[in-house]
Write a protein that holds these residues in place. Sequence first.
Motif, PDB file in Angstrom:
ATOM      1  N   GLN A 578      12.814   4.251  11.214  1.00  0.00           N
ATOM      2  CA  GLN A 578      11.435   4.558  11.554  1.00  0.00           C
ATOM      3  C   GLN A 578      11.181   6.058  11.617  1.00  0.00           C
ATOM      4  N   GLN A 579      12.245   6.852  11.742  1.00  0.00           N
ATOM      5  CA  GLN A 579      12.068   8.305  11.703  1.00  0.00           C
ATOM      6  C   GLN A 579      11.799   8.801  10.286  1.00  0.00           C
ATOM      7  N   ASP A 580      12.185   7.990   9.283  1.00  0.00           N
ATOM      8  CA  ASP A 580      12.000   8.393   7.886  1.00  0.00           C
ATOM      9  C   ASP A 580      10.600   8.092   7.365  1.00  0.00           C
ATOM     10  N   ALA A 581      10.044   6.966   7.774  1.00  0.00           N
ATOM     11  CA  ALA A 581       8.763   6.530   7.212  1.00  0.00           C
ATOM     12  C   ALA A 581       7.936   5.838   8.280  1.00  0.00           C
ATOM     13  N   ARG A 582       6.657   6.110   8.270  1.00  0.00           N
ATOM     14  CA  ARG A 582       5.743   5.508   9.239  1.00  0.00           C
ATOM     15  C   ARG A 582       4.823   4.527   8.532  1.00  0.00           C
ATOM     16  N   CYS A 583       4.643   3.370   9.137  1.00  0.00           N
ATOM     17  CA  CYS A 583       3.742   2.364   8.582  1.00  0.00           C
ATOM     18  C   CYS A 583       2.335   2.552   9.158  1.00  0.00           C
ATOM     19  N   PHE A 584       1.321   2.478   8.281  1.00  0.00           N
ATOM     20  CA  PHE A 584      -0.061   2.676   8.699  1.00  0.00           C
ATOM     21  C   PHE A 584      -0.864   1.372   8.700  1.00  0.00           C
ATOM     22  N   ALA A 585      -0.159   0.236   8.746  1.00  0.00           N
ATOM     23  CA  ALA A 585      -0.869  -1.037   8.877  1.00  0.00           C
ATOM     24  C   ALA A 585      -1.701  -1.013  10.152  1.00  0.00           C
ATOM     25  N   VAL A 586      -2.852  -1.633  10.110  1.00  0.00           N
ATOM     26  CA  VAL A 586      -3.867  -1.705  11.160  1.00  0.00           C
ATOM     27  C   VAL A 586      -4.734  -0.453  11.162  1.00  0.00           C
ATOM     28  N   THR A 587      -4.119   0.732  11.308  1.00  0.00           N
ATOM     29  CA  THR A 587      -4.924   1.938  11.477  1.00  0.00           C
ATOM     30  C   THR A 587      -5.566   2.407  10.179  1.00  0.00           C
ATOM     31  N   ARG A 588      -4.809   2.466   9.097  1.00  0.00           N
ATOM     32  CA  ARG A 588      -5.349   2.938   7.820  1.00  0.00           C
ATOM     33  C   ARG A 588      -5.435   1.848   6.765  1.00  0.00           C
ATOM     34  N   THR A 589      -4.642   0.798   6.929  1.00  0.00           N
ATOM     35  CA  THR A 589      -4.629  -0.295   5.964  1.00  0.00           C
ATOM     36  C   THR A 589      -4.828  -1.615   6.687  1.00  0.00           C
ATOM     37  N   MET A 590      -5.749  -2.422   6.204  1.00  0.00           N
ATOM     38  CA  MET A 590      -5.982  -3.760   6.765  1.00  0.00           C
ATOM     39  C   MET A 590      -5.673  -4.790   5.680  1.00  0.00           C
ATOM     40  N   LEU A 591      -4.839  -5.764   6.022  1.00  0.00           N
ATOM     41  CA  LEU A 591      -4.454  -6.819   5.085  1.00  0.00           C
ATOM     42  C   LEU A 591      -5.023  -8.150   5.557  1.00  0.00           C
ATOM     43  N   ILE A 592      -5.818  -8.798   4.689  1.00  0.00           N
ATOM     44  CA  ILE A 592      -6.392 -10.107   4.994  1.00  0.00           C
ATOM     45  C   ILE A 592      -5.702 -11.144   4.111  1.00  0.00           C
TER      46      ILE A 592
END
Length: 650
Positions: A578-592
Motif C-alpha cells: 500500500q506504500q507503493d500504490a494508492r487506490c482511488f475507488a470511491v473518492t475518484r472512481t465509482m464502479l456500478i
Amino acid sequence: MNHIDISIVIPTYRRAKGLMRCLESVVAQDYPRERMEVIVIDDSPSGENKELLEGASQRYGYTFSYHAQDHKGPAAARNRGVRMSLGEVIGFVDDDCVMEQGWVRRMLEAHRKNPAVSAVGGWTVTPGRAIAPQVSQFLANGSIWVKIGGREQIIFFPTCNVSFKKEIFSSFCFDETFPYPGGEDLDFFWRLFKNGSGFYWEKGCRVIHYRRQGLAQFAKQAYVYGRGNLLVQHIHGDHPLLKELKTGPVSFWLATAMNILKIPRFSRSLGSRAIASFGLCGCSRKASVYAYFILHKIFYLAGNIAEFIRISRQGIQGIHSASARRIATKAPEFLILDLTHRCNLRCNMCDIRKDAYCDEFTTEEVKGLITQAQDWGVRDFVLSGGEPFVREDIFEILEHVRARGYRIGILTNGIVLTSEFITRLKPYLVEGVLSLSISLDALTPAIHDEIRGSPGAFARTSAGLQMLSELKKEFPLVNFNTISIVLNQNLEELLPLAESFKALGVNSIQFQPLLANNLVMKERSDTSAYWIPQDRLTVLDKVIEGLLEFKETNPHLVRNSAENLRLMKKYFRGTLTQQDARCFAVTRTMLIANTGDVTTCFDCYGNVRNASLTDIHASAAADKAARRVKGCLKPCLLPCFCDYQSLEHG
C-alpha cells in the motif's frame, strides 16, 4: 487528438452578444487551436445558446464544447467546466470579456516559468469613459494584493482573467453553496492561499471587461458583493480584505454602524486614488467618482445586513461545516457502469462469463444514470461489460448522450466494429460524443485469439482499428484508444503493439496488469495460467524498460504513468504494498456493477436502484468503504483505480 495545453472555461448566462464577442477573441489568439479547447457552460436550463455555439463553430471552423445546466450560478458552472476539461491549465474568462492578443500564450509561459505557483492572473481593464464600470473594475483590481505581516502578497485574482494548474482541482473547487455570483471567488482564493498556494501576476495577460454601465446594475452588484463577502468572512473569520466585517450577534451591528460613519472617508480615500488612476479632469466627473463610491458602500452595507439576517435565521455555521459540505458534494471524476455481463467472446483470462445471470439495467435506468452523472459533474462516464455493444439499445443510449451534450466512453473487444457498425457509430465519433477503448493483446493472431478464446478475434478487431484510423484522418475529433492486458503469453508483443498503435494514430495506449479474478477483484493469486512465472520476470523487466523508453518519447500517448509501469515489476513478484500504490475507488472512481450495486473490491456501499448517485457517494457506507480501500494491503494497479487519467486525453 492532440494534447491539450489549456482549457478555457466560459460561464455564461443570457449574454449572447457578449459571448460571441468573447469567443471571437479566443479563436483569434496566437496559439495553435488544436492545443487548446473552449468549454462554454450555459447557466440557463433552456440551453438557449446552443444554436449560437453551433453557428460559431461553423463560422470559425472550431468546435466549442457546449453544456447547459440548471440555473446554479457561476461557481457550479466553473466546477463543471473544470470537470469536463482536458487541459493541463484551466483558464477562466467571463462572457462579457474580450481577451487581448497573446493572452493564452502569455498565461502558459507564466505557468511554465513559475512551476510552483497554482494560479496566474492578468490585468483587467474597462473600456470607455463611463464612471460606474470604471469604479467597479478599480475595486476588483484593488483586491488582488494586500499587506500581510508587513509584506505585500497577492491573494486574489478576478475570475474573469485567471488560470490555474489543473492539478489543484483534485483538492479544491468553487463552493457551490454560495447563493450569489459574488464571494465564491474570494472564498476559493483564500482557501488556496491558506493551503500554501502561490499566485503570479502577469500583467501582460490583458482582458477587456465590458461591464454593464447602468446605475441599477452598479447598485445591484455592490449589494450582491456585500452579501457574498459577509458570507466569506462568516465562514473564515480571517480574510485580510474583510477586516472591517464582523459576524457576531453584537459585533456585527457595532461594526456596521462604524462602517456607515466611515462612508465619507471611504469615498474620499478610494475616490482620490481612482481619479488619479483614471486621469480624470473636470469637477463634475470627479464628483461622480466620489458619488459612485458612496453609492457602492451604501448598497454593499445593505448586502451585509441582508446576509447577516439570512445567516442568523438559517443557523449557517462556519468553516468546519462548509468544508464538510464541499467534501460531501464533490463528484468522482470517473464512473464505470457495467452495462451487461453478456459477451461475444470467451476470453480465457476473464471470469465475467462465469457470473450468474441477473436482470440487466433497463434503457431508462441507463439514461437516468447518465443524466445523474452529467448533472453531478462526472467528467468521464464509461460503459463496460461484458461487451456493451451486444446491448440492443446501445444506439438509443448514445442518442440520449448526444441530446444532452455529454460524452461517454465504451470499453469494447472490437469484434463488432465492422464497416457497417462503424458507419452507425460515425455521428457520435466525429462529434466527440463517444470515445472507444478497444482491447488488443498481441500482434501475433494466434496469441490474441488464444487469450480471447475465439479464432478470428484478432482479424476482426484489428480490421476495426484500421477503419477507425482511416476515419480519424478525415475527422480529427474521432477518439479511439487501446487497452492491452500484461500477461505471460504476450510479453514480447507489448512494445511492438505500442509501435503499431502509434502508427494507427490512436489517442492513447493503456497497459493493464492481469487480475487473478476479475469477478472477485480482491483475490490475489499467482496460479493463473497467464500469470508471469518466476523464470520470466527478467523478460518482464526488460519489456517494462522498453515501454518506459517508449513513454519518454511519447509522453501523452501512453496513458499509464511511468511509476505505474515500473510498479508492474513488483506487482508480478507479489511484493507490491500500500506504500507503493494508492487506490482511488470511491473518492475518484465509482464502479456500478451490473446488479446496480456500487462496489469496491471489498464492499457494496449502495445500490443505484434504491438511491441517487449523490446520496450513495455522501453516505456513511461510502466513507467506510473509502477507509477500507485506503488500507488495502495489496493494490491491483488497475489504471482506472490506481493511476487514473482521463479517457479523453491523448
